[in-house]
Design a protein around this motif. Structure first.
Motif, PDB file in Angstrom:
ATOM      1  N   CYS A  49       5.699   5.999  -1.212  1.00  0.00           N
ATOM      2  CA  CYS A  49       5.165   6.919  -0.209  1.00  0.00           C
ATOM      3  C   CYS A  49       5.007   8.304  -0.822  1.00  0.00           C
ATOM      4  N   ILE A  50       4.041   9.034  -0.290  1.00  0.00           N
ATOM      5  CA  ILE A  50       3.734  10.382  -0.751  1.00  0.00           C
ATOM      6  C   ILE A  50       3.780  11.286   0.470  1.00  0.00           C
ATOM      7  N   ILE A  51       4.486  12.397   0.373  1.00  0.00           N
ATOM      8  CA  ILE A  51       4.617  13.325   1.490  1.00  0.00           C
ATOM      9  C   ILE A  51       4.063  14.685   1.079  1.00  0.00           C
ATOM     10  N   TYR A  52       3.161  15.216   1.903  1.00  0.00           N
ATOM     11  CA  TYR A  52       2.685  16.584   1.704  1.00  0.00           C
ATOM     12  C   TYR A  52       3.149  17.387   2.916  1.00  0.00           C
ATOM     13  N   SER A  53       4.034  18.343   2.675  1.00  0.00           N
ATOM     14  CA  SER A  53       4.636  19.106   3.763  1.00  0.00           C
ATOM     15  C   SER A  53       3.919  20.446   3.917  1.00  0.00           C
ATOM     16  N   VAL A  54       3.308  20.649   5.082  1.00  0.00           N
ATOM     17  CA  VAL A  54       2.584  21.890   5.335  1.00  0.00           C
ATOM     18  C   VAL A  54       3.539  22.964   5.856  1.00  0.00           C
ATOM     19  N   ASN A  55       3.052  24.188   5.906  1.00  0.00           N
ATOM     20  CA  ASN A  55       3.819  25.303   6.463  1.00  0.00           C
ATOM     21  C   ASN A  55       3.768  25.221   7.989  1.00  0.00           C
ATOM     22  N   PHE A  56       4.901  24.945   8.600  1.00  0.00           N
ATOM     23  CA  PHE A  56       4.955  24.742  10.041  1.00  0.00           C
ATOM     24  C   PHE A  56       4.507  25.986  10.815  1.00  0.00           C
ATOM     25  N   LYS A  57       4.735  27.172  10.241  1.00  0.00           N
ATOM     26  CA  LYS A  57       4.324  28.402  10.914  1.00  0.00           C
ATOM     27  C   LYS A  57       2.809  28.407  11.135  1.00  0.00           C
ATOM     28  N   LEU A  58       2.051  27.980  10.147  1.00  0.00           N
ATOM     29  CA  LEU A  58       0.600  27.924  10.298  1.00  0.00           C
ATOM     30  C   LEU A  58       0.205  26.919  11.371  1.00  0.00           C
ATOM     31  N   PHE A  59       0.775  25.730  11.285  1.00  0.00           N
ATOM     32  CA  PHE A  59       0.479  24.676  12.259  1.00  0.00           C
ATOM     33  C   PHE A  59       0.786  25.154  13.675  1.00  0.00           C
ATOM     34  N   SER A  60       1.950  25.736  13.860  1.00  0.00           N
ATOM     35  CA  SER A  60       2.376  26.202  15.180  1.00  0.00           C
ATOM     36  C   SER A  60       1.487  27.335  15.684  1.00  0.00           C
ATOM     37  N   LYS A  71       0.830  -1.198   0.000  1.00  0.00           N
ATOM     38  CA  LYS A  71       0.000   0.000   0.000  1.00  0.00           C
ATOM     39  C   LYS A  71       0.871   1.257   0.000  1.00  0.00           C
ATOM     40  N   LYS A  72       0.341   2.315  -0.577  1.00  0.00           N
ATOM     41  CA  LYS A  72       1.070   3.586  -0.626  1.00  0.00           C
ATOM     42  C   LYS A  72       0.865   4.355   0.674  1.00  0.00           C
ATOM     43  N   ILE A  73       1.968   4.762   1.283  1.00  0.00           N
ATOM     44  CA  ILE A  73       1.945   5.529   2.522  1.00  0.00           C
ATOM     45  C   ILE A  73       1.756   7.005   2.190  1.00  0.00           C
ATOM     46  N   GLY A  74       0.821   7.658   2.859  1.00  0.00           N
ATOM     47  CA  GLY A  74       0.629   9.093   2.709  1.00  0.00           C
ATOM     48  C   GLY A  74       0.927   9.796   4.020  1.00  0.00           C
ATOM     49  N   LEU A  75       1.937  10.657   4.028  1.00  0.00           N
ATOM     50  CA  LEU A  75       2.375  11.337   5.251  1.00  0.00           C
ATOM     51  C   LEU A  75       2.113  12.834   5.161  1.00  0.00           C
ATOM     52  N   VAL A  76       1.374  13.355   6.132  1.00  0.00           N
ATOM     53  CA  VAL A  76       1.285  14.808   6.305  1.00  0.00           C
ATOM     54  C   VAL A  76       2.503  15.219   7.118  1.00  0.00           C
ATOM     55  N   GLY A  77       3.452  15.855   6.458  1.00  0.00           N
ATOM     56  CA  GLY A  77       4.713  16.220   7.094  1.00  0.00           C
ATOM     57  C   GLY A  77       4.865  17.725   7.249  1.00  0.00           C
ATOM     58  N   GLY A  78       6.099  18.128   7.533  1.00  0.00           N
ATOM     59  CA  GLY A  78       6.384  19.535   7.728  1.00  0.00           C
ATOM     60  C   GLY A  78       6.087  20.017   9.134  1.00  0.00           C
ATOM     61  N   THR A  79       5.796  19.073  10.028  1.00  0.00           N
ATOM     62  CA  THR A  79       5.391  19.464  11.390  1.00  0.00           C
ATOM     63  C   THR A  79       6.334  18.873  12.448  1.00  0.00           C
ATOM     64  N   SER A  80       7.628  18.985  12.313  1.00  0.00           N
ATOM     65  CA  SER A  80       8.347  19.899  11.438  1.00  0.00           C
ATOM     66  C   SER A  80       9.118  19.133  10.359  1.00  0.00           C
ATOM     67  N   TRP A  81       9.806  19.905   9.505  1.00  0.00           N
ATOM     68  CA  TRP A  81      10.569  19.279   8.419  1.00  0.00           C
ATOM     69  C   TRP A  81      11.668  18.377   8.964  1.00  0.00           C
ATOM     70  N   THR A  82      12.215  18.703  10.139  1.00  0.00           N
ATOM     71  CA  THR A  82      13.337  17.920  10.667  1.00  0.00           C
ATOM     72  C   THR A  82      12.911  16.485  10.970  1.00  0.00           C
ATOM     73  N   SER A  83      11.736  16.311  11.518  1.00  0.00           N
ATOM     74  CA  SER A  83      11.271  14.947  11.804  1.00  0.00           C
ATOM     75  C   SER A  83      10.705  14.268  10.562  1.00  0.00           C
ATOM     76  N   THR A  84      10.238  15.052   9.590  1.00  0.00           N
ATOM     77  CA  THR A  84       9.750  14.464   8.340  1.00  0.00           C
ATOM     78  C   THR A  84      10.876  13.725   7.628  1.00  0.00           C
ATOM     79  N   ILE A  85      12.077  14.260   7.709  1.00  0.00           N
ATOM     80  CA  ILE A  85      13.245  13.568   7.152  1.00  0.00           C
ATOM     81  C   ILE A  85      13.412  12.199   7.802  1.00  0.00           C
ATOM     82  N   ASP A  86      13.254  12.149   9.123  1.00  0.00           N
ATOM     83  CA  ASP A  86      13.384  10.870   9.836  1.00  0.00           C
ATOM     84  C   ASP A  86      12.299   9.885   9.410  1.00  0.00           C
ATOM     85  N   TYR A  87      11.078  10.393   9.246  1.00  0.00           N
ATOM     86  CA  TYR A  87      10.003   9.513   8.774  1.00  0.00           C
ATOM     87  C   TYR A  87      10.402   8.853   7.453  1.00  0.00           C
TER      88      TYR A  87
END
Length: 232
Positions: free
Chosen positions: A38-49, A2-18
């Motif tokens: 796998c598919i990664i969609y990286s959001v703007n961490f400033k908005l999330f925070s 199955k294809k993994i879908g990750l909402v990342g960017g929260t933050s980018w540093t840990s998205t790399i580890d994922y």
């Protein structure tokens, strides 16, 4: 697989580890040149925070649900929220997206149960430590959860997560401060320590602590790979 879908960017540093863990875990199981889709969609961490800081969980939900929608449209077979704090809206996103959501809290609880522990210390964002959305999941599994003793310690962890670890900045003095907080938890009877923010493993690892450490980034990624390879 199955294809993994990750909402990342929260933050980018840990998205790399994922991404690294997805690949390492898949290859460990399948060998050869096998690696995951796998598919990664990286959001703007400033908005999330900012939404989190305002306790505007509806805005947090809209931000992450929009990212999950885009992952589904791109062909993801499952959704992951690449932050412990993001799971405050996990159930709402799972309902809206109608795809399996790999829950970091459930995966972490299973990892703790495998070690047959009952009392664990939890480090994370101020929201993860103070609100119930995370601890309640662990309570339901029969676990007792400790958080840092003082508000100043909780605020210190939050400040360093946002201004240091979330930017990829590693400060030796910060590590020593985290270890001092952890040692207090151990003195209170903690049998294990949950690194309940996906940036904390950048600073703290098993080799730093005598009792079991639960790297939630790695645990979450392993759960995703297990599901991706399953027939469910």
């Amino acid at each position: 697989m199955k294809k993994i879908g990750l909402v990342g960017g929260t933050s980018w540093t840990s998205t790399i580890d994922y991404y690294r863990f997805f690949n390492e875990e898949t290859n460990k199981i399948l060998g050869g040149l096998h690696f995951p889709e796998c598919i990664i969609y990286s959001v703007n961490f400033k908005l999330f925070s900012s939404y989190n800081a305002a306790y505007n969980w509806d805005a947090t939900f809209e931000l992450l649900a929009d990212a999950a929608d885009k992952l589904k449209a791109a062909g993801a077979d499952m959704i992951m929220l690449g932050a412990n704090t993001a799971h405050i809206v996990a159930e709402r996103i799972a309902d809206k997206i109608d795809l399996p959501l790999i829950d970091i809290r459930e995966a972490t609880a299973r990892a703790i149960q495998k070690k047959q522990l009952k009392k664990v210390g939890l480090l994370g964002t101020v929201y993860t430590m103070e609100l119930d959305f995370y601890k309640q999941k662990l309570y339901q599994k029969g676990l007792e959860v400790l958080i840092p003793q003082t508000k100043s310690e909780i605020d210190y962890i939050e400040e360093t997560l946002v201004n240091e670890l979330g930017k990829g900045i590693i400060v030796p003095e910060t590590k020593q401060a985290y270890l001092a907080i952890i040692n207090k938890m151990i003195a209170e009877g903690a049998e294990g320590i949950i690194l309940g923010c996906t940036e904390i493993p950048l600073l703290i690892s098993q080799q730093d602590i005598a009792i079991p450490v639960f790297n939630t980034t790695q645990i979450h990624a392993q759960a995703a790979v297990e599901f991706a390879l399953s027939s469910n």
